[in-house]
Design a protein around this motif. Structure first.
Motif, PDB file in Angstrom:
ATOM      1  N   GLN A 282      30.054 -19.994 -12.413  1.00  0.00           N
ATOM      2  CA  GLN A 282      31.058 -19.993 -11.392  1.00  0.00           C
ATOM      3  C   GLN A 282      31.753 -21.038 -10.866  1.00  0.00           C
ATOM      4  OE1 GLN A 282      29.347 -17.734  -8.215  1.00  0.00           O
ATOM      5  NE2 GLN A 282      27.625 -17.205  -9.270  1.00  0.00           N
ATOM      6  N   GLY A 283      31.533 -22.059 -11.576  1.00  0.00           N
ATOM      7  CA  GLY A 283      32.146 -23.484 -10.992  1.00  0.00           C
ATOM      8  C   GLY A 283      32.026 -23.778  -9.841  1.00  0.00           C
ATOM      9  N   THR A 284      33.075 -24.340  -8.942  1.00  0.00           N
ATOM     10  CA  THR A 284      33.074 -24.822  -7.735  1.00  0.00           C
ATOM     11  C   THR A 284      32.821 -23.736  -6.809  1.00  0.00           C
ATOM     12  OG1 THR A 284      35.488 -24.680  -7.613  1.00  0.00           O
ATOM     13  CG2 THR A 284      34.413 -27.001  -7.962  1.00  0.00           C
ATOM     14  N   LEU A 285      32.900 -22.270  -6.897  1.00  0.00           N
ATOM     15  CA  LEU A 285      32.801 -21.238  -6.050  1.00  0.00           C
ATOM     16  C   LEU A 285      31.272 -21.349  -5.549  1.00  0.00           C
ATOM     17  CD1 LEU A 285      34.522 -18.112  -7.646  1.00  0.00           C
ATOM     18  CD2 LEU A 285      35.329 -19.591  -5.683  1.00  0.00           C
ATOM     19  N   ALA A 286      30.251 -21.893  -6.405  1.00  0.00           N
ATOM     20  CA  ALA A 286      28.851 -21.643  -6.012  1.00  0.00           C
ATOM     21  C   ALA A 286      28.504 -22.964  -5.326  1.00  0.00           C
ATOM     22  CB  ALA A 286      28.250 -21.671  -7.287  1.00  0.00           C
ATOM     23  N   ILE A 287      29.409 -23.950  -4.836  1.00  0.00           N
ATOM     24  CA  ILE A 287      29.042 -25.193  -4.380  1.00  0.00           C
ATOM     25  C   ILE A 287      28.855 -25.043  -2.798  1.00  0.00           C
ATOM     26  CG2 ILE A 287      30.029 -27.200  -3.598  1.00  0.00           C
ATOM     27  CD1 ILE A 287      30.787 -27.878  -6.288  1.00  0.00           C
ATOM     28  N   GLN A 288      27.495 -25.463  -2.531  1.00  0.00           N
ATOM     29  CA  GLN A 288      26.934 -25.511  -1.155  1.00  0.00           C
ATOM     30  C   GLN A 288      26.044 -26.540  -1.109  1.00  0.00           C
ATOM     31  OE1 GLN A 288      24.866 -24.330  -3.549  1.00  0.00           O
ATOM     32  NE2 GLN A 288      25.409 -22.356  -2.898  1.00  0.00           N
ATOM     33  N   ALA A 289      25.726 -27.174   0.067  1.00  0.00           N
ATOM     34  CA  ALA A 289      24.953 -28.119   0.430  1.00  0.00           C
ATOM     35  C   ALA A 289      23.659 -27.931   1.296  1.00  0.00           C
ATOM     36  CB  ALA A 289      25.402 -29.467   0.857  1.00  0.00           C
ATOM     37  N   PRO A 290      22.339 -28.222   0.730  1.00  0.00           N
ATOM     38  CA  PRO A 290      21.999 -28.861  -0.593  1.00  0.00           C
ATOM     39  C   PRO A 290      22.472 -27.965  -1.730  1.00  0.00           C
ATOM     40  CG  PRO A 290      20.289 -28.941   0.971  1.00  0.00           C
ATOM     41  CD  PRO A 290      21.224 -28.041   1.625  1.00  0.00           C
ATOM     42  N   PRO A 291      22.348 -28.435  -2.864  1.00  0.00           N
ATOM     43  CA  PRO A 291      22.722 -27.523  -4.160  1.00  0.00           C
ATOM     44  C   PRO A 291      21.659 -26.606  -4.457  1.00  0.00           C
ATOM     45  CG  PRO A 291      23.057 -29.853  -4.620  1.00  0.00           C
ATOM     46  CD  PRO A 291      22.221 -29.649  -3.410  1.00  0.00           C
ATOM     47  N   LEU A 292      22.067 -25.653  -5.512  1.00  0.00           N
ATOM     48  CA  LEU A 292      21.307 -24.603  -6.126  1.00  0.00           C
ATOM     49  C   LEU A 292      20.321 -25.741  -6.984  1.00  0.00           C
ATOM     50  CD1 LEU A 292      23.766 -22.102  -6.952  1.00  0.00           C
ATOM     51  CD2 LEU A 292      22.111 -21.798  -5.240  1.00  0.00           C
ATOM     52  N   ARG A 293      19.297 -25.312  -7.164  1.00  0.00           N
ATOM     53  CA  ARG A 293      18.276 -25.983  -8.079  1.00  0.00           C
ATOM     54  C   ARG A 293      17.670 -25.503  -9.094  1.00  0.00           C
ATOM     55  NH1 ARG A 293      19.043 -30.801  -5.191  1.00  0.00           N
ATOM     56  NH2 ARG A 293      18.728 -30.842  -3.237  1.00  0.00           N
ATOM     57  N   PRO A 395      16.196   2.360  -0.921  1.00  0.00           N
ATOM     58  CA  PRO A 395      15.680   1.467  -1.881  1.00  0.00           C
ATOM     59  C   PRO A 395      15.881   1.870  -3.463  1.00  0.00           C
ATOM     60  CG  PRO A 395      13.921   2.938  -1.321  1.00  0.00           C
ATOM     61  CD  PRO A 395      15.078   3.202  -0.586  1.00  0.00           C
ATOM     62  N   ASP A 396      16.533   3.098  -3.628  1.00  0.00           N
ATOM     63  CA  ASP A 396      16.581   3.397  -4.937  1.00  0.00           C
ATOM     64  C   ASP A 396      18.126   3.569  -5.438  1.00  0.00           C
ATOM     65  OD1 ASP A 396      13.816   3.885  -5.301  1.00  0.00           O
ATOM     66  OD2 ASP A 396      14.170   5.815  -4.165  1.00  0.00           O
ATOM     67  N   GLU A 397      19.113   3.369  -4.550  1.00  0.00           N
ATOM     68  CA  GLU A 397      20.588   3.370  -4.800  1.00  0.00           C
ATOM     69  C   GLU A 397      20.903   2.153  -5.491  1.00  0.00           C
ATOM     70  OE1 GLU A 397      24.943   3.923  -2.974  1.00  0.00           O
ATOM     71  OE2 GLU A 397      23.234   4.624  -1.887  1.00  0.00           O
ATOM     72  N   GLU A 398      21.680   2.260  -6.742  1.00  0.00           N
ATOM     73  CA  GLU A 398      22.079   1.236  -7.453  1.00  0.00           C
ATOM     74  C   GLU A 398      23.495   0.803  -7.337  1.00  0.00           C
ATOM     75  OE1 GLU A 398      21.043   2.205 -11.814  1.00  0.00           O
ATOM     76  OE2 GLU A 398      19.082   2.294 -11.387  1.00  0.00           O
ATOM     77  N   TYR A 399      23.970  -0.199  -7.070  1.00  0.00           N
ATOM     78  CA  TYR A 399      25.398  -0.457  -7.145  1.00  0.00           C
ATOM     79  C   TYR A 399      25.654  -2.034  -7.645  1.00  0.00           C
ATOM     80  CZ  TYR A 399      25.089  -3.279  -2.870  1.00  0.00           C
ATOM     81  OH  TYR A 399      24.907  -4.066  -1.904  1.00  0.00           O
ATOM     82  N   THR A 400      27.017  -2.180  -7.991  1.00  0.00           N
ATOM     83  CA  THR A 400      27.581  -3.455  -8.417  1.00  0.00           C
ATOM     84  C   THR A 400      28.254  -4.150  -7.399  1.00  0.00           C
ATOM     85  OG1 THR A 400      27.718  -2.448 -10.767  1.00  0.00           O
ATOM     86  CG2 THR A 400      28.849  -4.665 -10.122  1.00  0.00           C
ATOM     87  N   ILE A 401      27.675  -5.323  -6.747  1.00  0.00           N
ATOM     88  CA  ILE A 401      28.263  -6.098  -5.902  1.00  0.00           C
ATOM     89  C   ILE A 401      29.615  -6.575  -6.376  1.00  0.00           C
ATOM     90  CG2 ILE A 401      28.163  -8.365  -4.575  1.00  0.00           C
ATOM     91  CD1 ILE A 401      25.003  -7.891  -4.557  1.00  0.00           C
ATOM     92  N   THR A 402      30.820  -6.601  -5.566  1.00  0.00           N
ATOM     93  CA  THR A 402      31.930  -7.089  -5.697  1.00  0.00           C
ATOM     94  C   THR A 402      32.603  -7.593  -4.352  1.00  0.00           C
ATOM     95  OG1 THR A 402      34.273  -6.655  -6.383  1.00  0.00           O
ATOM     96  CG2 THR A 402      33.041  -4.808  -5.402  1.00  0.00           C
ATOM     97  N   ALA A 403      33.319  -8.507  -4.583  1.00  0.00           N
ATOM     98  CA  ALA A 403      34.320  -9.251  -3.322  1.00  0.00           C
ATOM     99  C   ALA A 403      35.215  -8.315  -2.874  1.00  0.00           C
ATOM    100  CB  ALA A 403      34.793 -10.651  -3.663  1.00  0.00           C
ATOM    101  N   ALA A 404      35.496  -7.338  -3.743  1.00  0.00           N
ATOM    102  CA  ALA A 404      36.414  -6.201  -2.995  1.00  0.00           C
ATOM    103  C   ALA A 404      36.305  -5.625  -1.827  1.00  0.00           C
ATOM    104  CB  ALA A 404      37.049  -5.429  -4.159  1.00  0.00           C
ATOM    105  N   ASP A 405      34.713  -5.492  -1.819  1.00  0.00           N
ATOM    106  CA  ASP A 405      34.194  -4.896  -0.568  1.00  0.00           C
ATOM    107  C   ASP A 405      34.015  -5.619   0.591  1.00  0.00           C
ATOM    108  OD1 ASP A 405      34.029  -2.593  -2.250  1.00  0.00           O
ATOM    109  OD2 ASP A 405      32.066  -3.076  -2.907  1.00  0.00           O
ATOM    110  N   GLU A 416      29.014 -11.630  -7.520  1.00  0.00           N
ATOM    111  CA  GLU A 416      30.100 -10.966  -7.951  1.00  0.00           C
ATOM    112  C   GLU A 416      29.581 -10.407  -9.420  1.00  0.00           C
ATOM    113  OE1 GLU A 416      33.474  -8.658  -8.193  1.00  0.00           O
ATOM    114  OE2 GLU A 416      33.195 -10.175  -6.896  1.00  0.00           O
ATOM    115  N   GLY A 417      29.548  -9.138  -9.465  1.00  0.00           N
ATOM    116  CA  GLY A 417      29.210  -8.041 -10.675  1.00  0.00           C
ATOM    117  C   GLY A 417      27.520  -8.121 -10.842  1.00  0.00           C
ATOM    118  N   ARG A 418      27.046  -8.437  -9.785  1.00  0.00           N
ATOM    119  CA  ARG A 418      25.275  -8.228 -10.163  1.00  0.00           C
ATOM    120  C   ARG A 418      25.238  -6.964  -9.676  1.00  0.00           C
ATOM    121  NH1 ARG A 418      20.678 -12.258  -8.204  1.00  0.00           N
ATOM    122  NH2 ARG A 418      18.940 -10.844  -8.186  1.00  0.00           N
ATOM    123  N   GLU A 419      24.451  -6.269 -10.536  1.00  0.00           N
ATOM    124  CA  GLU A 419      23.763  -4.978 -10.242  1.00  0.00           C
ATOM    125  C   GLU A 419      22.389  -5.024  -9.309  1.00  0.00           C
ATOM    126  OE1 GLU A 419      23.685  -2.808 -14.008  1.00  0.00           O
ATOM    127  OE2 GLU A 419      25.626  -2.863 -14.464  1.00  0.00           O
TER     128      GLU A 419
END
Length: 462
Positions: A282-293, A395-405, A416-419
Motif C-alpha cells: 500500500q505504500g505510504t497509505l499505511a503509514i502511522q506511528a508507531p509502525p505496523l510490525r 455474524p454471517d454476512e460477507e462483504y468487501t471493504i471499499t473506501a467508496a463506502d 481496501e478489497g478485504r473480504e
C-alpha cells in the motif's frame, strides 16, 4: 407498561456469555432483558433473528475535528455510527507553536477542552475528551482541577515529536495526575532513537515505505514505555499505554501491571489485522506511528489481549486524504489511518473468525473494558438501567471493504478489497436508531458530551 423498542429473537452478547433473549428499551435506557413473554409491548419491534445484539462499541482513541484530522464531527461520527461505535474519546490539544503546529499562538488546556466541546455539538455519537499536554509549562498544573471538573479525567502525553515531554516534566505530570485520581495516557517512542534513525535513512536515500519501520523500531517503543511506566509506578498514577504495537512494548506493560489496578494498555485494530508487508503493498497509505510490525507481533497482540496485559482494542482513527499520504518520500507522509467504520467488522473477522476468540471476548475489549477504563458510566454494557447503546450485528454476512463506502472524508482504506464475514446492521444510541443497514439515519447533534467519572481500576472491575 409499554416500551419504546424491543429487539427480539437475537443472541445477546455480554462480557461473560451469549444468551438467547429479547431486550426492551424505554426512555433511552435498557429496560429489560429476558424471555419474549416477559417483554412489554413496544412501539417498535426489531427482529434480530440470526443476529447478535451487542453493546455499542466504545472507542477511547480517536482523532476528530482537531489537530491534523480532516474529519468534522459530523463526518467522523457518521463513520463511527456505521461501524457500530456509539461512544468515543477524542483529544483536546493544548495549543503550541512549532513546525508541526496548526496554531499561531499558545493556548491553555482548558481552552482546548472548551474548543472541542463546541465542535462536538455536531456529533452523531456520544463523546468524551482526553486532555493533551504539549509543552513544558508548569502553569498547566493550575488548570488540572478545572479540567477534571469538566469531565476530562485522563491526560495524554507524548515522548516523541516536538511535543514530546522530558522525563523530568513527565514525572511531575504523573504526580499531579495521581493527586487527582485521573489517568495518564502515553504515546511512547524514544524520540532520540527515532529521530537519529530517520536521519540516517534519509541520508542513505531509503525512501521506499518498506523502510519506514526501521525508523521507529520496536525497541524504541519499549524503551520509552519502560521509562514512563516506571515513573508512573513511583507516582502511584493509573497508567494507560495507547496503540501498543509489538511484543517488546506489551511485555513491558505485562511486567508492571500486576492486577490491572495501576497499569493497562491497548492495541489498535490495524496492529492485529495488518503487518509491515502493508508498506510494500500500500505504500505510504499505511503509514502511522508507531509502525505496523511483524506477523509475530500481531500474534503477540492477541496473546496479550488474552492474558490481560492489553485489555482494549481502539482505532486511533485519523482521517487523511490520499493527497496527504501519497508522497515521494515516506518521511513526508502524514501519519495516521482511518478505521472507525471498519474496526468492528475487521476485528471480528480477525479475532473471532480467524483466531477462534469468543464473542464475549470481543465485547470485553471493544465495549466493556474501554468504558470502565475511562469512566464512561452506563456505556459498554446491556445491563438494565444503562444507556441503550446497541449494535445489531450479522455474524454471517460477507462483504468487501471499499473506501467508496466511507462516511469519513478519508478517500482510502488500509482494508481496501478485504473480504470480511460479519457486518453491522443497526446502531442505536440511547435507544435512537442512528445507522441502518449501511445508511446514516441519525441527526448531527444527537450525540452528547460525556462528563466522565474518575474511573475505578480496582481488581475485577473490568
Amino acid at each position: 407498561m409499554a416500551a419504546d423498542l424491543v429487539i427480539s429473537d437475537g443472541t445477546i452478547v455480554t462480557p461473560e456469555r451469549l444468551l438467547k433473549a429479547d431486550l426492551a428499551v424505554d426512555d433511552g435506557k435498557i429496560a429489560a432483558v429476558g424471555e419474549r413473554e416477559s417483554m412489554p409491548d413496544a412501539e417498535v419491534v426489531v427482529d434480530a433473528s440470526g443476529q447478535l445484539v451487542m453493546p455499542g462499541v466504545v472507542d477511547p482513541h480517536v482523532h476528530i475535528d482537531g489537530y491534523l484530522s480532516n474529519d468534522s464531527y459530523e463526518t467522523g461520527t457518521s463513520a463511527a455510527a456505521l461501524g457500530g461505535v456509539t461512544s468515543c474519546v477524542n483529544f483536546a490539544w493544548e495549543a503550541w507553536v512549532g513546525d508541526l503546529s496548526v496554531w499561531d499562538e499558545e493556548g491553555t488546556l482548558l481552552e482546548a477542552v472548551e474548543r472541542q466541546k463546541r465542535k462536538g455539538e455536531d456529533s452523531l455519537i456520544d463523546f468524551g475528551l482526553h486532555g493533551v499536554i504539549t509543552r513544558e509549562d508548569p502553569a498547566v498544573f493550575d488548570e488540572l482541577d478545572a479540567v477534571v471538573d469538566e469531565g476530562v479525567t485522563s491526560i495524554k502525553m507524548f515522548t516523541a515529536y516536538e511535543i514530546g515531554l522530558s522525563n523530568g516534566f513527565m514525572n511531575h505530570v504523573f504526580e499531579e495526575v495521581a493527586d487527582r485520581n485521573a489517568v495518564a495516557v502515553l504515546h511512547t517512542e524514544d524520540a532520540s532513537v527515532c529521530d537519529q534513525l530517520t536521519e540516517r535513512l534519509k541520508a542513505a536515500g531509503e525512501s521506499h515505505p518498506r523502510e519506514y519501520p526501521r525508523a521507529r523500531p520496536d525497541y524504541a517503543e519499549a524503551m520509552a514505555a519502560e521509562d514512563a511506566v516506571r515513573m508512573a509506578q513511583e507516582a502511584g498514577v493509573k497508567y494507560y499505554g495507547i496503540h501498543t504495537t509489538c511484543a517488546k512494548a506489551a511485555d513491558v506493560l505485562d511486567d508492571f501491571r500486576t492486577d490491572g489496578s495501576e497499569v493497562r494498555g491497548e492495541t489498535c485494530t490495524h496492529y492485529t489485522a495488518l503487518d509491515e508487508s502493508a508498506y510494500e503493498a500500500q505504500g505510504t497509505l499505511a503509514i502511522q506511528a508507531p509502525p505496523l510490525r511483524t506477523p509475530a507481533d500481531r500474534d503477540a497482540m492477541f496473546a496479550h489481549l488474552h492474558d490481560g496485559a492489553l485489555s482494549v482494542v481502539s482505532t486511533d482513527h485519523v482521517a487523511f486524504r490520499r493527497a496527504d499520504k501519497e508522497v515521494e518520500h515516506w518521511w513526508d507522509s502524514s501519519f495516521g489511518v482511518n478505521g472507525l467504520q471498519t474496526s468492528l467488522p475487521v476485528f471480528h473477522d480477525e479475532a473471532v473468525n480467524e483466531r477462534g476468540f469468543s464473542y464475549p471476548f470481543l465485547v470485553r475489549v471493544m465495549c466493556t473494558n474501554p468504558a470502565q477504563t475511562f469512566g464512561l458510566h452506563g456505556k459498554g454494557t446491556l445491563e438494565p438501567g444503562t444507556d441503550a447503546d446497541i449494535v445489531v450485528f450479522d455474524p454471517d454476512e460477507e462483504y468487501t471493504i471499499t473506501a467508496a463506502d466511507n462516511a469519513s472524508v478519508a478517500d482510502y482504506s488500509v482494508y481496501e478489497g478485504r473480504e470480511v464475514t460479519g457486518r453491522v446492521k443497526k446502531t442505536f444510541l440511547r435507544g435512537e436508531l442512528i445507522a441502518d443497514d449501511g445508511d446514516v439515519v441519525g441527526e448531527p447533534g444527537y450525540g452528547e458530551y460525556v462528563h466522565r467519572e474518575r474511573p475505578d481500576w480496582s481488581p475485577n472491575r473490568r
